[in-house]
Write a protein that holds these residues in place. Structure first.
Motif, short mmCIF file in Angstrom:
data_model
loop_
_atom_site.label_atom_id
_atom_site.label_comp_id
_atom_site.label_asym_id
_atom_site.label_seq_id
_atom_site.Cartn_x
_atom_site.Cartn_y
_atom_site.Cartn_z
N THR A 158 0.96 -1.29 0.15
CA THR A 158 -0.14 0.01 -0.16
C THR A 158 0.75 1.29 -0.06
O THR A 158 2.02 1.28 0.03
CB THR A 158 -0.77 0.18 1.32
OG1 THR A 158 -0.18 0.06 2.43
CG2 THR A 158 -1.74 -1.31 1.31
N LYS A 159 0.24 2.67 -0.32
CA LYS A 159 0.91 3.42 -0.44
C LYS A 159 1.70 3.82 1.32
O LYS A 159 2.74 4.17 1.21
CB LYS A 159 0.14 4.65 -0.48
CG LYS A 159 -0.20 4.80 -2.02
CD LYS A 159 -1.20 6.23 -2.20
CE LYS A 159 -1.55 6.26 -3.62
NZ LYS A 159 -2.39 7.45 -3.80
N THR A 160 0.80 3.72 2.25
CA THR A 160 1.58 4.04 3.47
C THR A 160 2.54 2.93 3.76
O THR A 160 3.52 3.24 4.64
CB THR A 160 0.32 3.85 4.61
OG1 THR A 160 -0.46 2.78 4.65
CG2 THR A 160 -0.65 5.22 4.38
N LYS A 192 5.63 4.00 1.90
CA LYS A 192 6.33 5.19 2.76
C LYS A 192 7.07 4.91 4.02
O LYS A 192 7.96 5.51 4.18
CB LYS A 192 5.13 6.07 3.01
CG LYS A 192 5.51 7.41 3.74
CD LYS A 192 4.30 8.39 3.93
CE LYS A 192 4.97 9.84 4.29
NZ LYS A 192 3.77 10.66 4.37
N SER A 225 5.21 12.68 -2.50
CA SER A 225 4.13 12.30 -3.13
C SER A 225 4.13 10.60 -3.65
O SER A 225 5.27 10.58 -3.98
CB SER A 225 3.39 12.98 -4.11
OG SER A 225 4.12 13.08 -5.15
N ILE A 226 3.10 10.02 -3.57
CA ILE A 226 3.08 8.45 -3.97
C ILE A 226 1.87 8.53 -4.78
O ILE A 226 0.87 8.65 -4.34
CB ILE A 226 3.16 7.59 -2.99
CG1 ILE A 226 4.47 7.82 -2.06
CG2 ILE A 226 3.11 6.08 -3.56
CD1 ILE A 226 4.58 6.93 -1.00
N ASN A 227 1.84 7.85 -6.25
CA ASN A 227 0.84 7.57 -6.82
C ASN A 227 1.07 6.14 -7.38
O ASN A 227 2.26 5.45 -7.57
CB ASN A 227 0.83 8.47 -8.38
CG ASN A 227 0.75 9.87 -8.04
OD1 ASN A 227 0.01 10.14 -7.19
ND2 ASN A 227 1.15 10.53 -9.03
N SER A 228 -0.05 5.26 -7.22
CA SER A 228 0.03 4.01 -7.52
C SER A 228 -0.97 3.39 -8.43
O SER A 228 -1.92 4.14 -8.86
CB SER A 228 -0.10 3.11 -6.12
OG SER A 228 -1.47 3.31 -5.77
N PHE A 231 4.68 1.96 -8.44
CA PHE A 231 4.35 3.27 -7.51
C PHE A 231 5.36 4.14 -8.15
O PHE A 231 6.39 3.99 -8.49
CB PHE A 231 4.83 2.97 -6.16
CG PHE A 231 3.65 2.17 -5.24
CD1 PHE A 231 2.75 2.86 -4.53
CD2 PHE A 231 4.00 0.76 -5.09
CE1 PHE A 231 1.91 1.98 -4.11
CE2 PHE A 231 3.09 -0.10 -4.38
CZ PHE A 231 2.07 0.74 -3.80
N VAL A 250 6.95 7.35 -7.18
CA VAL A 250 7.48 7.91 -5.97
C VAL A 250 8.00 9.45 -6.24
O VAL A 250 9.06 9.40 -6.79
CB VAL A 250 8.14 7.12 -5.06
CG1 VAL A 250 8.52 7.73 -3.76
CG2 VAL A 250 7.68 5.88 -4.99
#
Length: 93
Positions: A34-36, A39, A52-55, A78, A80
């Motif tokens: 996941t994004k979190t 991170k 920022s992160i886009n997936s 992702f 990043v």
């Protein structure tokens, strides 16, 4: 909880190399990341907090092998965005 073993590779394609000039790194991971989670892994192992992160979720291609259908594994990709002057290559893990 996400782990560094969920990160498969950093992608080096023509598109990702152009994005690296803008401070964006493309990372391929397992579908459960996941994004979190990503991170947290970047902060723990690389000491980097991304801006920022886009997936996006990528389905594995259907391929034929000796006349039989098979499928490659699904994965997540992702994008990043890192702070200026920071890259994953020059950090010490």
């Amino acid at each position: 909880m996400a782990d560094i073993t969920d990160i498969k590779t950093i992608l080096y394609t023509e598109k990702s190399l152009n994005l690296q000039e803008q401070g964006v790194v493309v990372i391929q991971t397992s579908p459960k990341m996941t994004k979190t989670g990503l991170k947290a892994v970047l902060k723990e192992y690389f000491g980097v907090t991304p801006k920022s992160i886009n997936s996006l979720r990528m389905d594995g291609k259907v391929k034929r092998f000796r006349g039989r259908l098979g499928q490659r594994n699904d994965y997540k990709k992702f994008y990043v965005k890192l702070p200026e002057g920071v890259s994953l290559e020059n950090t010490e893990a």
